[in-house]
Scaffold this motif. Structure first.
Motif, PDB file in Angstrom:
ATOM      1  N   UNK A  61       0.810  -1.220   0.000  1.00  0.00           N
ATOM      2  CA  UNK A  61       0.000   0.000   0.000  1.00  0.00           C
ATOM      3  C   UNK A  61       0.845   1.272   0.000  1.00  0.00           C
ATOM      4  N   UNK A  62       2.146   1.126   0.305  1.00  0.00           N
ATOM      5  CA  UNK A  62       3.019   2.302   0.402  1.00  0.00           C
ATOM      6  C   UNK A  62       3.874   2.522  -0.845  1.00  0.00           C
ATOM      7  N   UNK A  63       3.661   1.710  -1.866  1.00  0.00           N
ATOM      8  CA  UNK A  63       4.439   1.824  -3.104  1.00  0.00           C
ATOM      9  C   UNK A  63       3.515   2.304  -4.219  1.00  0.00           C
ATOM     10  N   UNK A  64       3.895   3.389  -4.886  1.00  0.00           N
ATOM     11  CA  UNK A  64       3.082   3.906  -5.976  1.00  0.00           C
ATOM     12  C   UNK A  64       2.857   2.820  -7.025  1.00  0.00           C
ATOM     13  N   UNK A  65       1.632   2.729  -7.532  1.00  0.00           N
ATOM     14  CA  UNK A  65       1.237   1.618  -8.403  1.00  0.00           C
ATOM     15  C   UNK A  65       0.880   2.104  -9.801  1.00  0.00           C
ATOM     16  N   UNK A  66       1.455   1.449 -10.812  1.00  0.00           N
ATOM     17  CA  UNK A  66       1.063   1.695 -12.203  1.00  0.00           C
ATOM     18  C   UNK A  66      -0.205   0.907 -12.482  1.00  0.00           C
ATOM     19  N   UNK A  67      -1.152   1.516 -13.169  1.00  0.00           N
ATOM     20  CA  UNK A  67      -2.390   0.833 -13.542  1.00  0.00           C
ATOM     21  C   UNK A  67      -2.653   1.030 -15.030  1.00  0.00           C
ATOM     22  N   UNK A  68      -3.506   0.182 -15.576  1.00  0.00           N
ATOM     23  CA  UNK A  68      -3.911   0.321 -16.977  1.00  0.00           C
ATOM     24  C   UNK A  68      -5.140  -0.549 -17.228  1.00  0.00           C
ATOM     25  N   UNK A  69      -5.803  -0.296 -18.337  1.00  0.00           N
ATOM     26  CA  UNK A  69      -6.984  -1.074 -18.682  1.00  0.00           C
ATOM     27  C   UNK A  69      -7.126  -1.235 -20.179  1.00  0.00           C
ATOM     28  N   UNK A  70      -7.942  -2.209 -20.593  1.00  0.00           N
ATOM     29  CA  UNK A  70      -8.087  -2.517 -22.018  1.00  0.00           C
ATOM     30  C   UNK A  70      -8.978  -1.524 -22.753  1.00  0.00           C
ATOM     31  N   UNK A  84      -9.778   1.315 -17.705  1.00  0.00           N
ATOM     32  CA  UNK A  84      -8.559   1.877 -17.102  1.00  0.00           C
ATOM     33  C   UNK A  84      -8.920   2.719 -15.886  1.00  0.00           C
ATOM     34  N   UNK A  85     -10.020   3.470 -15.987  1.00  0.00           N
ATOM     35  CA  UNK A  85     -10.481   4.284 -14.852  1.00  0.00           C
ATOM     36  C   UNK A  85     -10.941   3.398 -13.697  1.00  0.00           C
ATOM     37  N   UNK A  86     -11.640   2.311 -14.026  1.00  0.00           N
ATOM     38  CA  UNK A  86     -12.142   1.396 -12.991  1.00  0.00           C
ATOM     39  C   UNK A  86     -10.970   0.741 -12.259  1.00  0.00           C
ATOM     40  N   UNK A  87      -9.988   0.266 -13.030  1.00  0.00           N
ATOM     41  CA  UNK A  87      -8.815  -0.389 -12.436  1.00  0.00           C
ATOM     42  C   UNK A  87      -8.040   0.595 -11.575  1.00  0.00           C
ATOM     43  N   UNK A  88      -7.882   1.820 -12.081  1.00  0.00           N
ATOM     44  CA  UNK A  88      -7.139   2.836 -11.337  1.00  0.00           C
ATOM     45  C   UNK A  88      -7.822   3.163 -10.014  1.00  0.00           C
ATOM     46  N   UNK A  89      -9.121   3.315 -10.040  1.00  0.00           N
ATOM     47  CA  UNK A  89      -9.875   3.630  -8.808  1.00  0.00           C
ATOM     48  C   UNK A  89      -9.836   2.468  -7.826  1.00  0.00           C
ATOM     49  N   UNK A  90      -9.829   1.244  -8.363  1.00  0.00           N
ATOM     50  CA  UNK A  90      -9.749   0.058  -7.501  1.00  0.00           C
ATOM     51  C   UNK A  90      -8.461   0.088  -6.687  1.00  0.00           C
ATOM     52  N   UNK A  91      -7.341   0.336  -7.355  1.00  0.00           N
ATOM     53  CA  UNK A  91      -6.058   0.355  -6.652  1.00  0.00           C
ATOM     54  C   UNK A  91      -5.908   1.614  -5.792  1.00  0.00           C
ATOM     55  N   UNK A  92      -6.465   2.713  -6.260  1.00  0.00           N
ATOM     56  CA  UNK A  92      -6.419   3.944  -5.455  1.00  0.00           C
ATOM     57  C   UNK A  92      -7.060   3.747  -4.090  1.00  0.00           C
ATOM     58  N   UNK A  93      -8.020   2.852  -4.023  1.00  0.00           N
ATOM     59  CA  UNK A  93      -8.749   2.639  -2.762  1.00  0.00           C
ATOM     60  C   UNK A  93      -7.893   1.974  -1.691  1.00  0.00           C
ATOM     61  N   UNK A  94      -6.755   1.356  -2.096  1.00  0.00           N
ATOM     62  CA  UNK A  94      -5.899   0.703  -1.089  1.00  0.00           C
ATOM     63  C   UNK A  94      -4.455   1.199  -1.107  1.00  0.00           C
ATOM     64  N   UNK A  95      -4.054   1.911  -2.167  1.00  0.00           N
ATOM     65  CA  UNK A  95      -2.673   2.361  -2.285  1.00  0.00           C
ATOM     66  C   UNK A  95      -2.547   3.798  -1.791  1.00  0.00           C
ATOM     67  N   UNK A  96      -2.026   3.963  -0.596  1.00  0.00           N
ATOM     68  CA  UNK A  96      -1.908   5.308  -0.019  1.00  0.00           C
ATOM     69  C   UNK A  96      -0.855   6.142  -0.742  1.00  0.00           C
ATOM     70  N   UNK A  97       0.090   5.468  -1.398  1.00  0.00           N
ATOM     71  CA  UNK A  97       1.153   6.174  -2.115  1.00  0.00           C
ATOM     72  C   UNK A  97       0.671   6.739  -3.445  1.00  0.00           C
ATOM     73  N   UNK A  98      -0.522   6.323  -3.878  1.00  0.00           N
ATOM     74  CA  UNK A  98      -1.082   6.825  -5.122  1.00  0.00           C
ATOM     75  C   UNK A  98      -0.868   5.882  -6.291  1.00  0.00           C
ATOM     76  N   UNK A  99      -1.434   6.249  -7.438  1.00  0.00           N
ATOM     77  CA  UNK A  99      -1.325   5.425  -8.645  1.00  0.00           C
ATOM     78  C   UNK A  99      -0.881   6.272  -9.830  1.00  0.00           C
TER      79      UNK A  99
END
Length: 424
Positions: free
Chosen positions: A164-173, A178-193
């Protein structure tokens, strides 16, 4: 629609991710290893990434563990975190990825999203995984189901830089996914996406992270070999050079594990398929892969210089995991040192308090010591400190002397000893 997640592959990457998601969503952890499921259900994580308290916390949040297909059929988001190793010829082995995609295809429903986190070369998700999903499910990509890619950035054994403390790259088909996947990870990644423009861009970004580090370490390793022939201490050179503000401070060493020592081959494989020979990357791999042999040869030379008999000499290697304070032995390069030393007819003992002895045979054929050599009577002609476990950092000169045959000969690969006979 309420999100129900299934994390497929409960290793060093999948389990911490599932634990993080369990704080916000209903999660099922899926793994084909029945023993792994049983252990996690009882609160035990043999990778030591999660404590018993953390596993129990996830269970209290409603997370369950299973290896049964029927238990995951009502999930609507599947996250794949299986290993992506290389074979004996350093070619990508996508078998775990293909098999997990086929498994998901059997339970895939309309509207579901499949997110891959495993390290691959650009194009694998859409060109290899998607066709497998379509074939097994009978559904159409980007019409009936969708995909995303969010590369893992787990650092095994690191309790500070957790998922949760490491910034995460996201993407979608698609843009919407891509927005759904990004928001999913944003909900648990405090470091951001960071939302990449495409799945291929996200795949490429991941594979070059470790390739860049591999090349940089290869440069330092080559410099270490050069300075060693000159009789100059490489670490002293690095400390001096590091006084410049933009110098990248890395130390020489073994490059093993399931990331830095593996991921570059995914990129070079695809590049060569397309007709380009990546000489710099392959050269770096060659340098790093040769370090174990060099260390072994150096050890033999120092034994000779000290009038030690080589054949049937006793050598102790301390540490076999690919990094300190971690039980992970996958692709460990310490074994290269052991194999090379044994070619000279030496007797090599390996001791590592972090390795589960019941697990060792699944990764290499060497037998590890069950007891601490510092508590035994056996004497050694040389001791190679290969991994900087806390247990080894605490050892004193007297400790080494107590198990040495005559003058202690110490080979320090990790730079943790004071005045060793040789330091990489």
């Amino acid at each position: 629609m309420e999100k129900k997640l299934c994390v497929i592959g409960l290793g060093y990457v999948g389990l911490p991710l599932a634990h993080a998601f369990s704080k916000k969503y209903k999660v099922i952890g899926f793994d084909i290893n029945e023993l792994r499921i049983e252990e996690l259900s009882n609160g035990f994580d043999r990778t030591l990434e999660l404590s018993k308290e953390q596993v129990e916390e996830a269970k209290k949040n409603g997370m369950t563990f299973s290896n049964k297909l029927e238990d995951i059929k009502d999930c609507n988001i599947y996250i794949v975190t299986v290993p992506t190793p290389v074979d004996s010829k350093n070619k990508p082995d996508l078998t775990p990825l293909i098999k997990s995609s086929a498994t998901i295809g059997k339970v895939l429903s309309k509207g579901d999203i499949v997110i891959y986190e495993s390290t691959v070369y650009p194009g694998v998700t859409e060109e290899i995984c998607v066709p497998e999903l379509e074939k097994t499910s009978g559904l159409k990509f980007n019409k009936d189901f969708f995909c995303g890619y969010s590369p893992e950035r787990i650092n095994p054994g690191d309790k500070e830089h957790t998922v949760s403390k490491i910034l995460k790259i996201t993407s979608g088909s698609t843009k919407e996914i891509a927005d759904v996947v990004d928001k999913l990870y944003q909900s648990i990644i405090t470091a951001g996406t960071f939302k990449a423009t495409s799945i291929k861009v996200a795949e490429a970004a991941k594979v070059i992270e470790n390739t860049q580090r591999d090349v940089n370490i290869a440069l330092v390793n080559e410099l270490a070999l050069i300075f060693d022939t000159m009789g100059i201490d490489t670490n002293e050179v690095i400390e001096a050079a590091a006084t410049k503000w933009n110098f990248i401070k890395l130390k020489p060493g073994l490059v093993g594990g399931h990331c830095i020592g593996v991921d570059p081959y995914y990129l070079t494989f695809r590049a060569e398929e397309l007709g380009y020979t990546p000489n710099l990357i392959l050269g770096a791999r060659q340098i790093n892969n040769a370090m174990g042999k060099y260390i072994a040869e150096k050890t033999i030379k120092i034994l000779i210089d000290n009038d030690k008999k080589i054949k049937n000499s006793n050598i102790l290697v301390l540490g076999v995991t690919f990094k300190e304070n971690c039980p992970d032995v996958r692709n460990t390069k310490v074994i290269d040192i052991v194999d090379e030393l044994r070619k000279y007819g030496t007797n090599v003992d390996i001791y590592d308090p972090w390795v589960d002895l019941s697990e060792e045979k699944t990764h290499f054929t060497h037998e590890l010591m069950a007891k601490n050599p510092f508590e035994l009577e056996k004497k050694y002609d040389a001791i190679v400190v290969a991994v900087a476990h806390d247990e080894f950092i605490k050892l004193t000169k007297e400790d080494y002397k107590s198990i040495s045959n005559g003058k202690e000969i110490l080979i320090d690969i990790k730079g943790i000893l004071e005045n060793p006979d040789w330091r990489l």
